[in-house]
Scaffold this motif. Structure first.
Motif, mmCIF file in Angstrom:
data_model
loop_
_atom_site.group_PDB
_atom_site.id
_atom_site.type_symbol
_atom_site.label_atom_id
_atom_site.label_comp_id
_atom_site.label_asym_id
_atom_site.label_seq_id
_atom_site.Cartn_x
_atom_site.Cartn_y
_atom_site.Cartn_z
ATOM 1 N N ARG A 1 3.468 4.053 -1.244
ATOM 2 C CA ARG A 1 3.595 4.830 -2.658
ATOM 3 C C ARG A 1 4.334 6.093 -2.472
ATOM 4 O O ARG A 1 4.382 6.742 -1.447
ATOM 5 C CB ARG A 1 2.120 5.254 -3.265
ATOM 6 C CG ARG A 1 1.066 4.290 -3.414
ATOM 7 C CD ARG A 1 1.507 3.224 -4.487
ATOM 8 N NE ARG A 1 0.441 2.360 -4.876
ATOM 9 C CZ ARG A 1 0.274 1.162 -4.409
ATOM 10 N NH1 ARG A 1 1.023 0.878 -3.365
ATOM 11 N NH2 ARG A 1 -0.796 0.252 -4.666
ATOM 12 N N TRP B 1 6.675 -5.859 -4.647
ATOM 13 C CA TRP B 1 6.611 -4.075 -4.338
ATOM 14 C C TRP B 1 6.952 -4.063 -3.162
ATOM 15 O O TRP B 1 6.340 -4.597 -1.954
ATOM 16 C CB TRP B 1 5.125 -3.693 -4.924
ATOM 17 C CG TRP B 1 5.122 -2.357 -4.492
ATOM 18 C CD1 TRP B 1 4.421 -1.663 -3.415
ATOM 19 C CD2 TRP B 1 5.372 -1.088 -5.199
ATOM 20 N NE1 TRP B 1 4.679 -0.290 -3.307
ATOM 21 C CE2 TRP B 1 5.178 -0.026 -4.534
ATOM 22 C CE3 TRP B 1 6.136 -1.170 -6.505
ATOM 23 C CZ2 TRP B 1 5.555 1.196 -5.135
ATOM 24 C CZ3 TRP B 1 6.596 -0.039 -6.899
ATOM 25 C CH2 TRP B 1 6.186 1.276 -6.289
ATOM 26 N N GLU C 1 0.831 -1.167 -0.006
ATOM 27 C CA GLU C 1 0.007 -0.220 -0.073
ATOM 28 C C GLU C 1 0.635 1.145 -0.038
ATOM 29 O O GLU C 1 0.104 2.384 0.027
ATOM 30 C CB GLU C 1 -0.798 0.054 1.284
ATOM 31 C CG GLU C 1 -1.736 -1.142 1.255
ATOM 32 C CD GLU C 1 -2.926 -1.084 0.076
ATOM 33 O OE1 GLU C 1 -3.284 -0.023 -0.362
ATOM 34 O OE2 GLU C 1 -3.182 -2.389 -0.491
ATOM 35 N N GLN D 1 3.844 9.502 -0.295
ATOM 36 C CA GLN D 1 3.187 9.434 0.891
ATOM 37 C C GLN D 1 4.012 10.112 1.891
ATOM 38 O O GLN D 1 5.288 9.792 1.920
ATOM 39 C CB GLN D 1 2.829 7.950 1.209
ATOM 40 C CG GLN D 1 1.449 7.287 0.363
ATOM 41 C CD GLN D 1 1.239 5.909 0.782
ATOM 42 O OE1 GLN D 1 2.145 5.115 0.935
ATOM 43 N NE2 GLN D 1 0.047 5.568 1.007
ATOM 44 N N PRO E 1 3.115 -1.119 -8.826
ATOM 45 C CA PRO E 1 2.685 -1.500 -7.174
ATOM 46 C C PRO E 1 2.214 -2.876 -7.246
ATOM 47 O O PRO E 1 1.886 -3.573 -6.210
ATOM 48 C CB PRO E 1 2.000 -0.438 -6.691
ATOM 49 C CG PRO E 1 1.497 0.217 -7.598
ATOM 50 C CD PRO E 1 2.323 0.213 -8.772
#
Length: 163
Positions: free
Chosen positions: A85, A135, A83, A88, A130
């Protein structure tokens, strides 16, 4: 919400060793060095974060790794790497960080076995996808928005979403 399991530094290179706490400055964790400053470090790669879950998974697959072995400054737990990225922002202890890039693994990791780089990084990750099952396994670099102290068991919280 996640937490900080361990804070790690070295004079340069791998592995990084745990410390009781530290100060995150605009150029990274105070006391941390880089064997190749032309590649690692600097304001956009000030802090490297890797999830304890990734290290635990690699260890279960037979790699001789431990927290700090992959060169991370902050070993975290409870953040879903899938989650995370670029863009962020996170609060890590008293510091505020912004994810700037996925870390591309380097040859120094070969000491843990030549296949480890393929375990944690692939062409999809390299392309910024992602959806890759790898990832975030190689970690995320972050820049420092606001310096501050950090200690094991401090919370690490995502508080903004990427654009």
């Amino acid at each position: 919400m996640g937490g900080i399991v361990q804070i790690n530094v070295s004079l340069g290179g791998l592995p990084k060793r745990p410390i009781l706490g530290g100060m995150i400055t605009p150029l990274g964790l105070a006391g941390d060095g880089h064997a190749h400053p032309e590649i690692h470090g600097g304001p956009r790669q000030a802090v490297l974060l890797i999830g304890a879950e990734t290290i635990d998974e690699l260890k279960a697959r037979g790699y001789p790794v431990f927290y700090g072995a992959l060169g991370e400054n902050l070993t975290t737990r409870g953040l879903d790497r899938r989650e995370l990225r670029v863009g962020q922002q996170l609060r890590a202890g008293a510091a505020i960080l912004e994810i700037t890039k996925v870390r591309g693994p380097c040859a120094a990791l070969d000491i843990y076995g030549p296949a480890i780089k393929q375990e944690i990084y692939d062409a999809e990750v390299n392309a910024g996808d992602p959806a890759s099952p790898r990832w975030g396994m190689s970690g995320f670099y972050a820049r420092v928005i606001e310096p501050g102290g950090v200690y094991p068991d401090d919370p690490i919280v995502i508080f903004s979403v990427a654009c």
